[in-house]
Design a protein around this motif. Structure first.
Motif, PDB file in Angstrom:
ATOM      1  N   GLY A  32       0.817  -1.210   0.000  1.00 21.46           N
ATOM      2  CA  GLY A  32       0.000   0.000   0.000  1.00 21.46           C
ATOM      3  C   GLY A  32       0.847   1.254   0.000  1.00 21.46           C
ATOM      4  O   GLY A  32       0.533   2.236  -0.680  1.00 21.46           O
ATOM      5  N   SER A  33       1.948   1.224   0.744  1.00 23.33           N
ATOM      6  CA  SER A  33       2.857   2.372   0.785  1.00 23.33           C
ATOM      7  C   SER A  33       3.463   2.639  -0.587  1.00 23.33           C
ATOM      8  O   SER A  33       3.523   3.788  -1.047  1.00 23.33           O
ATOM      9  CB  SER A  33       3.961   2.104   1.814  1.00 23.33           C
ATOM     10  N   VAL A  34       3.900   1.564  -1.259  1.00 20.78           N
ATOM     11  CA  VAL A  34       4.471   1.709  -2.604  1.00 20.78           C
ATOM     12  C   VAL A  34       3.435   2.276  -3.570  1.00 20.78           C
ATOM     13  O   VAL A  34       3.706   3.230  -4.318  1.00 20.78           O
ATOM     14  CB  VAL A  34       4.991   0.351  -3.119  1.00 20.78           C
ATOM     15  N   LEU A  35       2.222   1.718  -3.543  1.00 22.13           N
ATOM     16  CA  LEU A  35       1.192   2.156  -4.488  1.00 22.13           C
ATOM     17  C   LEU A  35       0.691   3.556  -4.176  1.00 22.13           C
ATOM     18  O   LEU A  35       0.298   4.299  -5.081  1.00 22.13           O
ATOM     19  CB  LEU A  35       0.029   1.162  -4.500  1.00 22.13           C
ATOM     20  N   THR A  36       0.710   3.949  -2.899  1.00 21.77           N
ATOM     21  CA  THR A  36       0.313   5.307  -2.519  1.00 21.77           C
ATOM     22  C   THR A  36       1.179   6.342  -3.218  1.00 21.77           C
ATOM     23  O   THR A  36       0.705   7.400  -3.626  1.00 21.77           O
ATOM     24  CB  THR A  36       0.433   5.482  -0.986  1.00 21.77           C
ATOM     25  N   MET A  37       2.459   6.029  -3.348  1.00 19.34           N
ATOM     26  CA  MET A  37       3.363   6.948  -4.042  1.00 19.34           C
ATOM     27  C   MET A  37       3.367   6.718  -5.541  1.00 19.34           C
ATOM     28  O   MET A  37       3.454   7.657  -6.331  1.00 19.34           O
ATOM     29  CB  MET A  37       4.780   6.778  -3.482  1.00 19.34           C
ATOM     30  N   ALA A  38       3.253   5.456  -5.959  1.00 12.35           N
ATOM     31  CA  ALA A  38       3.407   5.130  -7.379  1.00 12.35           C
ATOM     32  C   ALA A  38       2.201   5.551  -8.216  1.00 12.35           C
ATOM     33  O   ALA A  38       2.366   6.036  -9.340  1.00 12.35           O
ATOM     34  CB  ALA A  38       3.643   3.636  -7.547  1.00 12.35           C
ATOM     35  N   GLU A 107      11.591   4.033  -9.383  1.00 10.56           N
ATOM     36  CA  GLU A 107      11.590   2.828  -8.552  1.00 10.56           C
ATOM     37  C   GLU A 107      12.546   2.959  -7.375  1.00 10.56           C
ATOM     38  O   GLU A 107      12.248   2.538  -6.250  1.00 10.56           O
ATOM     39  CB  GLU A 107      11.938   1.611  -9.412  1.00 10.56           C
ATOM     40  N   SER A 108      13.706   3.555  -7.623  1.00 14.84           N
ATOM     41  CA  SER A 108      14.695   3.744  -6.561  1.00 14.84           C
ATOM     42  C   SER A 108      14.182   4.711  -5.492  1.00 14.84           C
ATOM     43  O   SER A 108      14.355   4.470  -4.287  1.00 14.84           O
ATOM     44  CB  SER A 108      15.999   4.277  -7.175  1.00 14.84           C
ATOM     45  N   ALA A 109      13.547   5.800  -5.927  1.00 17.04           N
ATOM     46  CA  ALA A 109      13.041   6.790  -4.973  1.00 17.04           C
ATOM     47  C   ALA A 109      11.914   6.203  -4.124  1.00 17.04           C
ATOM     48  O   ALA A 109      11.845   6.431  -2.912  1.00 17.04           O
ATOM     49  CB  ALA A 109      12.552   8.028  -5.729  1.00 17.04           C
ATOM     50  N   ILE A 110      11.026   5.438  -4.758  1.00 14.06           N
ATOM     51  CA  ILE A 110       9.935   4.805  -4.016  1.00 14.06           C
ATOM     52  C   ILE A 110      10.491   3.793  -3.022  1.00 14.06           C
ATOM     53  O   ILE A 110      10.022   3.690  -1.879  1.00 14.06           O
ATOM     54  CB  ILE A 110       8.930   4.145  -4.982  1.00 14.06           C
ATOM     55  N   SER A 111      11.522   3.061  -3.431  1.00 16.72           N
ATOM     56  CA  SER A 111      12.171   2.098  -2.544  1.00 16.72           C
ATOM     57  C   SER A 111      12.743   2.807  -1.324  1.00 16.72           C
ATOM     58  O   SER A 111      12.574   2.366  -0.181  1.00 16.72           O
ATOM     59  CB  SER A 111      13.292   1.372  -3.302  1.00 16.72           C
ATOM     60  N   GLN A 112      13.403   3.941  -1.575  1.00 17.25           N
ATOM     61  CA  GLN A 112      14.016   4.719  -0.500  1.00 17.25           C
ATOM     62  C   GLN A 112      12.972   5.175   0.519  1.00 17.25           C
ATOM     63  O   GLN A 112      13.191   5.096   1.728  1.00 17.25           O
ATOM     64  CB  GLN A 112      14.680   5.950  -1.137  1.00 17.25           C
ATOM     65  N   LYS A 113      11.847   5.647   0.022  1.00 21.57           N
ATOM     66  CA  LYS A 113      10.820   6.208   0.899  1.00 21.57           C
ATOM     67  C   LYS A 113       9.980   5.140   1.592  1.00 21.57           C
ATOM     68  O   LYS A 113       9.502   5.342   2.706  1.00 21.57           O
ATOM     69  CB  LYS A 113       9.891   7.129   0.097  1.00 21.57           C
ATOM     70  N   SER A 114       9.771   4.009   0.928  1.00 22.11           N
ATOM     71  CA  SER A 114       8.872   2.976   1.469  1.00 22.11           C
ATOM     72  C   SER A 114       9.609   1.928   2.304  1.00 22.11           C
ATOM     73  O   SER A 114       8.988   1.212   3.092  1.00 22.11           O
ATOM     74  CB  SER A 114       8.130   2.266   0.334  1.00 22.11           C
ATOM     75  N   GLY A 115      10.931   1.818   2.096  1.00 21.70           N
ATOM     76  CA  GLY A 115      11.686   0.781   2.786  1.00 21.70           C
ATOM     77  C   GLY A 115      11.543  -0.585   2.133  1.00 21.70           C
ATOM     78  O   GLY A 115      11.988  -1.592   2.680  1.00 21.70           O
ATOM     79  N   GLY A 199       3.027  11.400   7.333  1.00 20.71           N
ATOM     80  CA  GLY A 199       3.761  10.150   7.118  1.00 20.71           C
ATOM     81  C   GLY A 199       2.913   9.129   6.392  1.00 20.71           C
ATOM     82  O   GLY A 199       1.711   9.040   6.589  1.00 20.71           O
ATOM     83  N   ILE A 200       3.557   8.339   5.561  1.00 20.85           N
ATOM     84  CA  ILE A 200       2.864   7.322   4.777  1.00 20.85           C
ATOM     85  C   ILE A 200       2.160   6.314   5.675  1.00 20.85           C
ATOM     86  O   ILE A 200       1.027   5.938   5.447  1.00 20.85           O
ATOM     87  CB  ILE A 200       3.858   6.586   3.856  1.00 20.85           C
ATOM     88  N   GLY A 201       2.847   5.892   6.735  1.00 19.46           N
ATOM     89  CA  GLY A 201       2.264   4.882   7.617  1.00 19.46           C
ATOM     90  C   GLY A 201       0.968   5.341   8.239  1.00 19.46           C
ATOM     91  O   GLY A 201      -0.005   4.589   8.310  1.00 19.46           O
ATOM     92  N   GLY A 202       0.935   6.600   8.677  1.00 24.04           N
ATOM     93  CA  GLY A 202      -0.280   7.119   9.285  1.00 24.04           C
ATOM     94  C   GLY A 202      -1.430   7.174   8.303  1.00 24.04           C
ATOM     95  O   GLY A 202      -2.576   6.850   8.640  1.00 24.04           O
ATOM     96  N   MET A 203      -1.128   7.561   7.086  1.00 28.11           N
ATOM     97  CA  MET A 203      -2.166   7.637   6.062  1.00 28.11           C
ATOM     98  C   MET A 203      -2.717   6.249   5.746  1.00 28.11           C
ATOM     99  O   MET A 203      -3.908   6.058   5.597  1.00 28.11           O
ATOM    100  CB  MET A 203      -1.617   8.291   4.803  1.00 28.11           C
ATOM    101  N   LEU A 204      -1.797   5.289   5.652  1.00 26.08           N
ATOM    102  CA  LEU A 204      -2.241   3.925   5.352  1.00 26.08           C
ATOM    103  C   LEU A 204      -3.012   3.330   6.532  1.00 26.08           C
ATOM    104  O   LEU A 204      -3.937   2.549   6.339  1.00 26.08           O
ATOM    105  CB  LEU A 204      -1.037   3.032   5.020  1.00 26.08           C
ATOM    106  N   GLY A 205      -2.616   3.716   7.748  1.00 34.11           N
ATOM    107  CA  GLY A 205      -3.356   3.239   8.918  1.00 34.11           C
ATOM    108  C   GLY A 205      -4.808   3.655   8.832  1.00 34.11           C
ATOM    109  O   GLY A 205      -5.722   2.851   9.080  1.00 34.11           O
TER     110      GLY A 205
END
Length: 210
Positions: A32-38, A107-115, A199-205
């Motif tokens: 979900g974190s990856v797709l939120t940004m992608a 892909e690299s930037a999303i990886s960096q931000k999403s872990g 933060g991405i986690g809070g939004m996904l929560g």
């Protein structure tokens, strides 16, 4: 509320996130974190490409001929037996066309931000891209858009419409045109979900009712 939040929070969106997570071996939160940004980046890149008559016609043809929304009719079947290689190949083609030489940077930037590691991000996007085009194709049919000139407005409405979508588009274009480290992704995701930068986690929560 943003159009992308509506999409991700819909039964189809949740089924897509869950199915892609299963296929790639990542958690629902990670996927979900990856797709939120992608998703906003892909839509924004499509909108940028559709700014030219040739780009708009190309996307119109793809939506009319290959991505009319029929993929959404049996997502459980798509994921149930394992995603077919032809779907992944289609996704790779979509990403290459939409992102061009910026694909690895995205892909690299999303990886960096999403872990999530870069190869998993690439796998997630390959499966999600044909589904995203199917969603756009379905919306195109629902709104009876038959001319390439209407594609940009359609994508804008799916990104939320109004000033927020315009700001989001500006962020996306600056990201695609720059060689930065991807820090703008936080802003893109916040705008895409209609929230603040909590933060991405809070939004996904909130997205998954946690």
């Amino acid at each position: 509320m943003s159009g992308l939040l509506d999409l991700l929070n819909s039964p189809t969106g949740k089924q897509m996130i869950s199915g892609v997570a299963d296929q790639t071996g990542n958690s629902i939160d990670q996927t979900g974190s990856v797709l939120t940004m992608a998703l906003p980046l892909l839509m924004g890149a499509m909108k940028k490409n559709a700014a030219t008559p040739e780009g708009a016609q190309g996307l119109m043809s793809a939506l009319s001929n290959n991505h009319d929304g029929s993929i959404l009719n049996n997502l459980s079947g798509l994921f149930g037996g394992g995603v077919d290689e032809s779907v992944k190949k289609d996704g790779a083609g979509i990403l290459g066309h939409v992102l061009g030489n910026k694909q690895s940077k995205v892909e690299s930037a999303i990886s960096q931000k999403s872990g999530v590691d870069t190869s998993s991000v690439a796998s997630i996007l390959k499966i999600a891209a044909p589904i995203l085009l199917g969603l756009i194709g379905q919306k195109k049919q629902q709104e009876n858009i038959n001319e390439p000139s209407g594609i940009q407005d359609l994508l804008g409405s799916m990104m939320g419409g109004g000033q927020q979508a315009n700001k989001q588009q500006s962020l996306i274009e600056s990201f695609l045109d720059s060689d930065g480290d991807g820090s703008v992704l936080d802003d893109v995701a916040a705008l895409a979900l209609g929230g603040d930068k909590g933060g991405i986690g809070g939004m996904l929560g909130g997205l998954f009712g946690k």
